[in-house]
Enzyme design. Structure first.
Site, PDB file in Angstrom:
ATOM      1  N   ASP A   1       1.166  -1.344   0.167  1.00 47.28           N
ATOM      2  CA  ASP A   1      -0.346  -0.004  -0.150  1.00 47.28           C
ATOM      3  C   ASP A   1       1.212   1.324  -0.006  1.00 47.28           C
ATOM      4  OD1 ASP A   1      -2.577   1.479   0.251  1.00 47.28           O
ATOM      5  OD2 ASP A   1      -1.874   1.715   2.540  1.00 47.28           O
ATOM      6  N   MET A   2       0.175   2.641  -0.405  1.00 48.69           N
ATOM      7  CA  MET A   2       1.200   3.961  -0.401  1.00 48.69           C
ATOM      8  C   MET A   2       1.015   4.617   0.350  1.00 48.69           C
ATOM      9  SD  MET A   2       1.435   6.192  -3.395  1.00 48.69           S
ATOM     10  CE  MET A   2       0.242   7.683  -2.811  1.00 48.69           C
ATOM     11  N   ASP A   3      -0.037   5.175   1.214  1.00 47.38           N
ATOM     12  CA  ASP A   3      -0.258   6.003   2.334  1.00 47.38           C
ATOM     13  C   ASP A   3       0.328   5.404   3.362  1.00 47.38           C
ATOM     14  OD1 ASP A   3      -0.649   8.460   0.429  1.00 47.38           O
ATOM     15  OD2 ASP A   3      -2.325   7.365  -0.063  1.00 47.38           O
TER      16      ASP A   3
ATOM     17  N   ASP B   1      -1.722  -0.509   6.070  1.00 47.24           N
ATOM     18  CA  ASP B   1      -1.464  -0.336   8.022  1.00 47.24           C
ATOM     19  C   ASP B   1      -2.903  -0.140   7.754  1.00 47.24           C
ATOM     20  OD1 ASP B   1      -2.244   2.950   7.034  1.00 47.24           O
ATOM     21  OD2 ASP B   1      -1.827   2.018   5.556  1.00 47.24           O
TER      22      ASP B   1
END
Length: 207
Positions: free
Chosen positions: A12-14, A168
């Site tokens: 995932d990024m954010d 996250d």
């Protein structure tokens, strides 16, 4: 951490690779202030992984309102783009990426739109290290549905069980497990737990 059983890693990024959640929350807080929407930081964080437009829809659902969701999303995206600091790399997951970029396929599967994700990944130096990038523009069904991660696996030429996900939020973790992928949860920048997925055949059979 032993990742030898996997051929691919999907991040995932954010909040997972880039500490951009504070910037997103700041942009949403400003948007809420304009529209007189109660701002619940924990609730907005729990929606991490959702595209901005989908978050705007959730605002209407939660507060039983009829805001123009496209206007809300555009306002939030404008505030985010105007921020000087949109997020720094998260050392723990960035190290995982660097340690395995030459031996495994690497992808990012994010709920961000391409117009927001690509500049941030380029700015932080991650983009050139990726074998694939899947954004909200590339799927119909968003997290917690598995489509984002399944598309990422497809683009790097691997079966779901050959991939492991780093996420996250509970929303993203649910998406990874629904895709039949093991998932490491990242909390406050630390990689804390690994949850094993059921075999994909079992998941399909239980639908």
């Amino acid at each position: 951490m032993d990742l030898s059983r996997y051929k691919g890693i999907i991040f995932d990024m954010d909040g997972t690779l880039i500490d951009s959640m504070p910037a997103h929350l700041e942009a949403w807080e400003k948007t809420c202030a304009i529209h007189e929407i109660p701002f619940d930081r924990e609730w907005f964080y729990s929606l991490g992984g959702m595209p901005t437009l989908r978050t705007a829809q959730e605002i209407n659902r939660r507060f039983r309102q009829h805001f123009d969701v496209e206007r809300l999303a555009k306002t939030k995206s404008t505030f985010f783009a105007e921020l000087d600091e949109q997020g720094d790399l998260i050392p723990a997951t960035h190290r995982v990426l660097l340690d395995h970029k030459d031996s495994k396929k690497i992808a990012v599967g994010t709920g961000c739109a391409m117009m927001n994700a690509e500049p941030l990944l380029r700015q932080t130096g991650i983009l050139p290290l990726l074998d694939a990038l899947v954004t909200s523009d590339d799927v119909v069904n968003y997290k917690p549905e598995p489509d984002t991660f399944l598309e990422a696996a497809k683009r790097i030429g691997l079966e779901p069980h050959e991939c492991v996900v780093f996420e996250d939020t509970a929303l993203g973790q649910s998406a990874a497990l629904a895709a039949g992928m093991d998932c490491y949860l990242v909390v406050d920048g630390k990689i804390i737990t690994l949850t094993r997925a059921k075999p994909r055949a079992e998941l399909v059979g239980s639908l």
